[in-house]
Design a protein around this motif. Structure first.
Motif, mmCIF file in Angstrom:
data_model
loop_
_atom_site.group_PDB
_atom_site.id
_atom_site.type_symbol
_atom_site.label_atom_id
_atom_site.label_comp_id
_atom_site.label_asym_id
_atom_site.label_seq_id
_atom_site.Cartn_x
_atom_site.Cartn_y
_atom_site.Cartn_z
ATOM 1 N N ALA A 38 160.416 -49.391 47.878
ATOM 2 C CA ALA A 38 159.442 -49.173 49.085
ATOM 3 C C ALA A 38 158.315 -50.314 48.041
ATOM 4 C CB ALA A 38 158.526 -47.596 48.646
ATOM 5 N N GLY A 39 158.371 -50.835 47.976
ATOM 6 C CA GLY A 39 157.528 -52.177 47.115
ATOM 7 C C GLY A 39 157.549 -51.698 45.891
ATOM 8 N N ARG A 112 148.880 -51.269 51.960
ATOM 9 C CA ARG A 112 150.145 -51.755 52.440
ATOM 10 C C ARG A 112 151.364 -51.560 51.372
ATOM 11 N NH1 ARG A 112 149.276 -55.749 48.075
ATOM 12 N NH2 ARG A 112 147.823 -56.615 49.767
ATOM 13 N N LEU A 113 151.402 -50.664 50.846
ATOM 14 C CA LEU A 113 152.626 -49.750 49.835
ATOM 15 C C LEU A 113 152.490 -48.162 50.825
ATOM 16 C CD1 LEU A 113 151.340 -49.717 45.746
ATOM 17 C CD2 LEU A 113 152.949 -50.882 46.645
ATOM 18 N N ARG A 115 152.649 -48.777 54.218
ATOM 19 C CA ARG A 115 153.976 -48.998 55.017
ATOM 20 C C ARG A 115 154.818 -49.417 54.785
ATOM 21 N NH1 ARG A 115 150.119 -52.740 55.879
ATOM 22 N NH2 ARG A 115 150.775 -54.404 55.399
ATOM 23 N N GLN A 116 155.231 -49.976 53.924
ATOM 24 C CA GLN A 116 156.343 -50.004 53.453
ATOM 25 C C GLN A 116 156.847 -48.918 52.845
ATOM 26 O OE1 GLN A 116 155.152 -52.810 49.846
ATOM 27 N NE2 GLN A 116 156.032 -54.140 50.359
ATOM 28 N N ARG A 119 158.524 -47.526 55.926
ATOM 29 C CA ARG A 119 159.038 -48.258 56.608
ATOM 30 C C ARG A 119 160.518 -47.674 55.955
ATOM 31 N NH1 ARG A 119 160.224 -54.086 56.888
ATOM 32 N NH2 ARG A 119 162.782 -55.024 57.348
ATOM 33 N N GLY A 140 148.856 -48.802 57.900
ATOM 34 C CA GLY A 140 149.548 -48.187 56.469
ATOM 35 C C GLY A 140 147.939 -46.758 56.148
ATOM 36 N N GLN A 143 149.004 -44.690 50.475
ATOM 37 C CA GLN A 143 150.715 -44.326 49.592
ATOM 38 C C GLN A 143 150.660 -42.875 48.802
ATOM 39 O OE1 GLN A 143 151.482 -44.195 46.724
ATOM 40 N NE2 GLN A 143 154.008 -44.309 46.574
#
Length: 244
Positions: A38-39, A112-113, A115-116, A119, A140, A143
């Motif tokens: 997940a980044g 951003r996190l 969105r990761q 996914r 996104g 988180q």
């Protein structure tokens, strides 16, 4: 001679099931695992900037940094994640996360996190609710909000989501400090272990706020201004190892 059975004739009571709907505690291990794609491995949780400025130099500093981060950013994230896991309105929670994140750099990182994470979650735990959130927030969602929904989809409860959010808050700085300072990984892991009572308290406060209701405005909103300031400084650095 009278023989005695090797086992009592009265059956032992069954062990209590693990917490989390459907006994899905194993899903918590997967979600909290640093290897979950997940980044998170690319982020230091503010530790890189603290090291660069000389405020974080050893394991004692690391312990204080993590404790402060856990009771501020961690508590806020835990409340949002627990609420999402409890089925609260995700759009309202995402707006609440924005309001609790004054730093533009940290807002960008959180989305951003998110969105990761979504996914990865859609691959591991396919579910229409994850698909709907991905469609509603193509840039996104924050988180912690995504984390809470993922926990719900995986059969976990609000408390599990709160623990996961809190653990991530301190796990990233510890991992980064080992790489950046060359700390003894055993000693760094001991820092995490000694934070267990604090993590218990943070998760309990977050889940209590969800249980009491009151909407997103009633969720924890602990602030850490120095983390916000240094996040902006870190984002402006031309050379850095971690994204945040």
């Amino acid at each position: 001679m009278t023989s005695h059975p090797s086992h009592p004739s009265t059956p032992c009571p069954a062990a209590p099931p693990p917490s989390g709907a459907g006994g899905a505690r194993a899903a918590l291990l997967i979600l909290a695992d640093g290897r979950f794609p997940a980044g998170g491995h690319a982020h230091s949780g503010g530790a890189e900037e603290a090291i660069a400025s000389g405020r974080l130099r050893d394991t004692d500093d690391l312990a204080e940094f993590c404790r402060g981060r856990l009771h501020t950013a961690g508590l806020t994230a835990a409340g949002l994640a627990a609420a999402a896991a409890d089925g609260w309105d995700l759009r309202e929670l995402d707006e609440a996360a924005d309001a609790r994140t004054p730093s533009p750099a940290l807002r960008a990182v959180a989305r951003r996190l998110g969105r990761q994470l979504i996914r990865a979650a859609r691959t591991v735990w396919p579910d229409p609710r994850l698909d709907a959130l991905a469609a509603a927030a193509p840039r996104g969602a924050h988180q912690p909000v995504v984390l809470g929904l993922t926990a719900r989809v995986a059969g976990l409860g609000p408390g599990d989501a709160a623990y996961c959010a809190g653990y991530e808050t301190v796990g990233a700085p510890v991992s980064a400090a080992v790489r950046l300072l060359g700390l003894d990984p055993f000693a760094a892991t001991a820092v995490l272990a000694r934070l267990a009572p604090d993590l218990d308290r943070v998760a309990a406060r977050a889940t209590a706020a969800v249980r009491e209701g009151g909407g997103p405005a009633a969720l924890p909103a602990a602030s850490a201004p120095l983390l916000d300031i240094t996040a902006e400084q870190h984002a402006a650095r031309p050379l850095r190892l971690f994204a945040s």
